[in-house]
Scaffold this active site. Sequence first.
Site, PDB file in Angstrom:
ATOM      1  N   TYR A  50       0.851  -1.112  -0.022  1.00  0.00           N
ATOM      2  CA  TYR A  50       0.022   0.130  -0.026  1.00  0.00           C
ATOM      3  C   TYR A  50       0.781   1.186  -0.031  1.00  0.00           C
ATOM      4  O   TYR A  50       1.817   1.238   0.648  1.00  0.00           O
ATOM      5  CB  TYR A  50      -1.034  -0.024   1.252  1.00  0.00           C
ATOM      6  N   GLU A  52      -0.412   4.850  -0.437  1.00  0.00           N
ATOM      7  CA  GLU A  52      -1.358   6.014  -0.810  1.00  0.00           C
ATOM      8  C   GLU A  52      -0.375   7.244  -0.612  1.00  0.00           C
ATOM      9  O   GLU A  52       0.337   7.478   0.259  1.00  0.00           O
ATOM     10  CB  GLU A  52      -2.447   6.054   0.154  1.00  0.00           C
ATOM     11  N   THR A 222      -3.235   6.458 -22.080  1.00  0.00           N
ATOM     12  CA  THR A 222      -2.886   4.925 -21.755  1.00  0.00           C
ATOM     13  C   THR A 222      -1.624   4.643 -21.887  1.00  0.00           C
ATOM     14  O   THR A 222      -0.937   5.265 -22.784  1.00  0.00           O
ATOM     15  CB  THR A 222      -3.777   3.981 -22.525  1.00  0.00           C
TER      16      THR A 222
HETATM   17  C1  LIG Z   1      -8.160   3.326 -25.083  1.00  0.00           C
HETATM   18  C2  LIG Z   1      -8.575   4.560 -24.845  1.00  0.00           C
HETATM   19  C3  LIG Z   1      -9.096   5.185 -23.600  1.00  0.00           C
HETATM   20  C4  LIG Z   1      -9.235   4.205 -22.360  1.00  0.00           C
HETATM   21  O1  LIG Z   1      -8.530   3.639 -21.829  1.00  0.00           O
HETATM   22  P1  LIG Z   1      -8.697   2.445 -20.832  1.00  0.00           P
HETATM   23  O2  LIG Z   1      -7.283   2.047 -20.076  1.00  0.00           O
HETATM   24  O3  LIG Z   1      -9.211   1.369 -21.551  1.00  0.00           O
HETATM   25  O4  LIG Z   1      -9.728   3.151 -19.718  1.00  0.00           O
HETATM   26  C5  LIG Z   1      -8.998   6.529 -23.487  1.00  0.00           C
HETATM   27  N1  LIG Z   1      -9.091   7.228 -24.474  1.00  0.00           N
HETATM   28  C6  LIG Z   1      -8.910   6.999 -25.798  1.00  0.00           C
HETATM   29  C7  LIG Z   1      -8.567   7.797 -26.642  1.00  0.00           C
HETATM   30  C8  LIG Z   1      -8.695   5.481 -25.902  1.00  0.00           C
HETATM   31  O5  LIG Z   1      -8.434   5.064 -26.930  1.00  0.00           O
END
Ligand SMILES: *Cc1c(COP(=O)(O)O)cnc(C)c1O
Length: 413
Positions: A50, A52, A222
């Site tokens: 943990y 935080e 991401t």
């Molecule tokens: C894939 C994607 C996300 C979201 O990603 P996650 O990790 O699946 O929540 C956000 N914005 C865009 C433009 C994406 O292509």
Amino acid sequence: MELKKADGNIYKLIEAEKIRQSEGLEMIASENYVSEAVLEATGSILTNKYAEGYPGKKYYSGCEFIDQIENIAIERLKKLFGCKFANVQPHCGSSANMAAYLAVAKAGDRILGQSLDAGGHLTHGAKVSFSGQIFESFSYGLDPNTGLLDYGEVEKIAKKVKPKVIMCGFSAYPRAIDFKKFKKIAKSVNAVLIADIAHIAGLVAAGYHQSPVGVADIVTSTTHKTLRGPRSGIIMTNDEELAKKIDKVVFPGIQGGPLEHVIAAKAVSFGEALKPQFKKYIENVLGNMKVFAKTLMAFDFDLVSGGTDNHLILVDLRSKNLTGKDFAHALHEAGITVNKNSVSNDPQPPMITSGVRVGTAALTTRGMGIAEMQRIAEMFNAVAENISDDKELQKISKEVKQMCKKFPVPGIK
Ligand SMILES: *Cc1c(COP(=O)(O)O)cnc(C)c1O
């Protein structure tokens, strides 16, 4: 070996998934294969801790090593994108976007983003997402004739709506994005500009796409798409005040303990992306996509916007009299994975669609090149021509398996 003894069911399913990942052609544009080093960090004992809070200011004891890991991730990310402030704690792209919005807007404020059916992401204001529920969301689409972003139209809507936030960056847009034009529009209506580079982060890091860093107020992404890191999210900015707000929203605003094993894996992947080999990798992703797109077009497939500038294409199947659902299903039978995808003004509902989205990031990681791309495009054509001929699809799937044997997936023996 422990997992096999302790939980045979899960063990067996992971082994089955390994075979699926290695024996099929992965062409979902948002997927990739991480390195063995990234896998090792993701599967490490760091999941036990943990932590935080932020490095140097954690709420729990025993964070002396965690802090060093998180600081390395932050420093590498800053270097990779040339930004001043970075938060590496978001669990995914969606939570990175949630934090970015909440750092600059409150419930009921207006946001403006790309509509889902024109290639935007759920978190860009779709009504089924928090972004369309917490905020009053408005959307822009694409020019129906060209399939391209229409900056004049975005400006018109922005002037009318006067949003607090403009979101740009897409899940299914095959062309380059001009962040500077978006910034000009945002500035003219006093809106905050968030650039979501989830799909193109690897291209931006390698210098093959205009960077929004220093242009947009906040950049989110991401880490698991073209950037080729673990499944996760990041937020960057050059503005110190915004950085403080973002940190507060991520923790304690919307998350508790960060996933330190994933943060370590992110640090490893950022280190990989800083190496010259990564630039070469992205160059190959783009080169492969160009050849794949060109070969498909030679078979009279229609591509939205007539081609691609990045790692993905959107195939409009209306001229082939196929739906996205049927074509994706037949490709899957043949051992090729893509996703069905709406095209602009799609006459079909979202569960059917008239298109498929196809990307080359994962296959390029396996080492596939021009010859494979040409052959796979031929397979796409053969699948389209034999959509309900199981025998023909089985024949293609055999060839797919043969091809895949020559290109191992990292971490799968
Ligand atoms: C894939 C994607 C996300 C979201 O990603 P996650 O990790 O699946 O929540 C956000 N914005 C865009 C433009 C994406 O292509």
